[in-house]
Design a protein around this motif. Structure first.
Motif, short mmCIF file in Angstrom:
data_model
loop_
_atom_site.label_atom_id
_atom_site.label_comp_id
_atom_site.label_asym_id
_atom_site.label_seq_id
_atom_site.Cartn_x
_atom_site.Cartn_y
_atom_site.Cartn_z
N TYR A 117 2.16 1.74 -3.49
CA TYR A 117 1.12 2.29 -4.36
C TYR A 117 0.99 3.80 -4.10
N LEU A 118 1.00 4.19 -2.85
CA LEU A 118 0.94 5.60 -2.49
C LEU A 118 2.07 6.38 -3.14
N THR A 163 -4.58 10.23 -3.19
CA THR A 163 -5.04 8.99 -2.55
C THR A 163 -3.87 8.02 -2.54
N THR A 164 -4.10 6.82 -1.99
CA THR A 164 -3.03 5.81 -2.02
C THR A 164 -2.96 5.10 -3.37
N PHE A 184 -7.90 8.09 1.54
CA PHE A 184 -7.16 6.83 1.50
C PHE A 184 -7.42 6.07 0.21
N HIS A 185 -8.65 6.13 -0.31
CA HIS A 185 -8.94 5.52 -1.61
C HIS A 185 -9.90 6.42 -2.39
N ASN A 232 0.83 -1.20 0.00
CA ASN A 232 0.00 0.00 0.00
C ASN A 232 0.87 1.26 0.00
N LEU A 233 1.95 1.23 0.77
CA LEU A 233 2.89 2.36 0.80
C LEU A 233 3.49 2.59 -0.58
#
Length: 209
Positions: A49-50, A98-99, A83-84, A46-47
């Protein structure tokens, strides 16, 4: 648990002030080691992707994802991070970041046998905690009080869910952070191989007169 981070020199210098920093161990996400590894991998994915170092499943190299890593982004006054991308209408016009992830198997997120993407709520909760400490406008409409998040106080637990086509549900299970300061703020993410830290930094001397 440590609350020390290692922000980049570019983000934190003599002209900047650290408003908040919070961290959590990637080795203590869950009490079962095999499940902990799934949580850890999903958080670090996730990090990435962010940060944009992963843009899709074909970009994933787990060896690289688990290496120490730093990333930062900034919000100008009035700008919002979500966040999304299932965003409630009242926040949508100000969202600039967003992430970039949907936490599903198509994106390469993995499952411990219960849910694909387990662990991303921990990441959102850490960001929320740091943002609240920094005095930013941070909104979480769905609590994670149904399950403990190790090293994060229960009141900062954020429930994240992404369901395509279900804005009402997904939009509520999101995280919204708005810069209410009169100068830009920078979020700095530092993974040192064990701990993931989130710092919030503000430039000094740039406030509007």
């Amino acid at each position: 648990m440590t609350f020390l981070a290692n922000p980049s020199q570019q983000a934190l210098g003599e002209s900047s002030v650290q408003l908040a920093v919070r961290s959590m161990s990637m080795e203590n996400r869950y009490n079962v080691p095999s499940v902990n590894q799934v949580f850890k991998d999903n958080i670090l994915l996730n990090l990435h992707y962010l940060a944009g170092t992963v843009r899709g499943k074909n970009d994933i190299n787990w060896e690289n994802i688990e290496k120490p890593f730093n990333y930062e982004f900034s919000l100008k006054t009035g700008e919002t991070f979500a966040f999304h991308d299932q965003i409630l209408p009242e926040f949508n016009k100000n969202v600039v970041k967003t992430t970039n992830a949907h936490f599903n198997s198509t994106d390469g997120f993995i499952s411990d046998g219960y849910l694909v993407g387990d662990g991303v709520c921990h990441f959102a909760s850490l960001i929320y905690w740091a943002a609240k400490d920094a005095g930013l406008t941070a909104v979480s409409l769905a609590s994670h009080d149904f399950a403990k998040i190790n090293e994060v106080p229960r009141e900062y637990g954020v429930s994240i869910k992404y369901m395509p086509g279900n804005l009402g549900n997904s939009g509520r299970q999101n995280l919204y952070i708005t810069n209410n300061q009169d100068v830009p703020v920078t979020f700095v993410f530092n993974y040192d191989g064990t701990n993931l830290a989130v710092s919030v930094i503000e430039a000094k001397g740039d406030k509007a007169s």
